[in-house]
Design an enzyme around this catalytic site. Structure first.
Site, PDB file in Angstrom:
ATOM      1  N   MET A   1       4.649  56.285 -37.941  1.00  0.00           N
ATOM      2  CA  MET A   1       4.801  55.001 -38.153  1.00  0.00           C
ATOM      3  C   MET A   1       6.164  54.522 -38.956  1.00  0.00           C
ATOM      4  SD  MET A   1       0.756  54.174 -39.173  1.00  0.00           S
ATOM      5  CE  MET A   1       0.921  55.236 -40.629  1.00  0.00           C
ATOM      6  N   ASP A   2       7.236  54.432 -38.243  1.00  0.00           N
ATOM      7  CA  ASP A   2       8.356  54.326 -38.919  1.00  0.00           C
ATOM      8  C   ASP A   2       8.976  52.690 -38.819  1.00  0.00           C
ATOM      9  OD1 ASP A   2      10.552  54.983 -39.973  1.00  0.00           O
ATOM     10  OD2 ASP A   2      12.123  55.893 -38.283  1.00  0.00           O
ATOM     11  N   GLY A   3       9.635  52.235 -39.781  1.00  0.00           N
ATOM     12  CA  GLY A   3      10.096  50.990 -39.932  1.00  0.00           C
ATOM     13  C   GLY A   3       9.511  49.931 -40.823  1.00  0.00           C
TER      14      GLY A   3
ATOM     15  N   THR B   1       8.231  55.053 -33.965  1.00  0.00           N
ATOM     16  CA  THR B   1       8.533  53.717 -33.644  1.00  0.00           C
ATOM     17  C   THR B   1      10.012  53.549 -34.181  1.00  0.00           C
ATOM     18  OG1 THR B   1       7.425  53.077 -35.603  1.00  0.00           O
ATOM     19  CG2 THR B   1       6.166  52.665 -33.498  1.00  0.00           C
ATOM     20  N   SER B   2      10.627  52.276 -34.080  1.00  0.00           N
ATOM     21  CA  SER B   2      12.077  51.991 -34.505  1.00  0.00           C
ATOM     22  C   SER B   2      13.105  52.768 -33.946  1.00  0.00           C
ATOM     23  CB  SER B   2      11.891  52.370 -36.071  1.00  0.00           C
ATOM     24  OG  SER B   2      12.436  53.774 -36.525  1.00  0.00           O
TER      25      SER B   2
END
Length: 281
Positions: A33-35, A222-223
């Site tokens: 869960m990046d960003g 993500t990101s």
């Protein structure tokens, strides 16, 4: 009580999931869960706001996954490397995680709605006492649930998991040797046992945090980042790796559907590679 619009959205999702189910469906999806911080910085929001928005996105994505029949979801919530951040930021993240774990255990939460079983993988000794107690309570409270499984990697890295598995395997062999000595086994038995006492792959895998959980079919970061960042390195050998550009709080239903479609397109190749690997073992 769901509104008419909510019921309509649910029916539309069911139709889309039915169409998707014609192809191969993932059993296990893992998310990096990046960003969250970038989401807050881009909008000049207060510190921690991005993580709260990320938690809201997580709840929505989990519902979509469970509605489409995904049995296992794993999320990378906090790396051991993240402890290098500013102490106040680490403390704020720990407090937020405790708050959200406690929310998940409330009677009206989706955990009880879907009979979700919660796992927390990682070095719990690195957590502060309030968070560690909440983690232990969550696992204890949901251990008998029979629905989908949500595994949260907190104070986790894959290298730490590997080191832990090796250490536990060595302890297991040592304790077995002590028991055999106490039973008065003969020397010739020990000579035979020594030939079999090398740690096997099965011994090692049994002590991984992920023991009993199938490897992820899809790993989504993500990101737009392409690194795994020490996440499920052993378990993702034949996973479909994806790096969509939205920041985690912006990751939506349409992005998830697109991820499933891309997985279905690459599934024959991944399945063949996995089959060949098992044949060589």
């Amino acid at each position: 009580m769901p509104t008419f619009f909510e019921k309509l959205c649910y029916m539309v999702r069911r139709c889309i999931f039915y169409v998707l189910s014609i192809g191969p469906m993932p059993n296990h999806i893992a998310f990096i869960m990046d960003g969250n911080r970038r989401y807050a910085n881009k909008r000049s929001l207060e510190r921690g706001t991005g993580h709260r928005a990320g938690f809201s996105a997580l709840i929505s994505i989990l519902r979509y996954c469970y509605e489409m029949g995904v049995k296992y979801v794993t999320i990378y919530a906090f790396s051991i490397d993240n402890f290098r951040r500013k102490p106040e930021e680490v403390q704020s993240t720990m407090d937020l995680m405790k708050e959200k774990i406690d929310e998940l255990l409330k009677e009206q939460s989706f955990v009880n709605e879907y009979e979700v079983r919660l796992n927390f993988w990682g070095n719990h000794n690195l957590l502060n006492d309030p968070l560690r107690l909440s983690v232990e309570k969550a696992m204890r409270s949901t251990c008998h649930n029979t629905g989908p499984v949500l595994s949260v990697c907190v104070a986790y890295t894959s290298t730490d998991e590997i080191a832990h598995a090796i250490e536990m395997s060595c302890h297991e062999k040592r304790d077995l040797m002590k028991e055999l000595h106490a039973c008065g086994c003969k020397n010739d038995f020990f000579e035979e046992f020594d030939m079999q006492s090398v740690i096997s792959v099965a011994d090692f895998e049994r002590h991984l945090y992920t023991s009993g959980c199938p490897d992820p079919d899809i790993v989504i970061r993500t990101s737009g980042e392409t690194r795994l960042s020490n996440f499920l390195l052993l378990q993702s050998s034949f996973s479909h790796l994806q790096n969509p550009t939205p920041l985690w709080p912006d990751f939506s239903f349409s992005h998830l559907v697109w991820a499933i479609l891309k997985y279905q397109r690459g599934h024959p190749y991944l399945q063949e590679r996995s089959r060949r690997s098992k044949k060589m073992e």
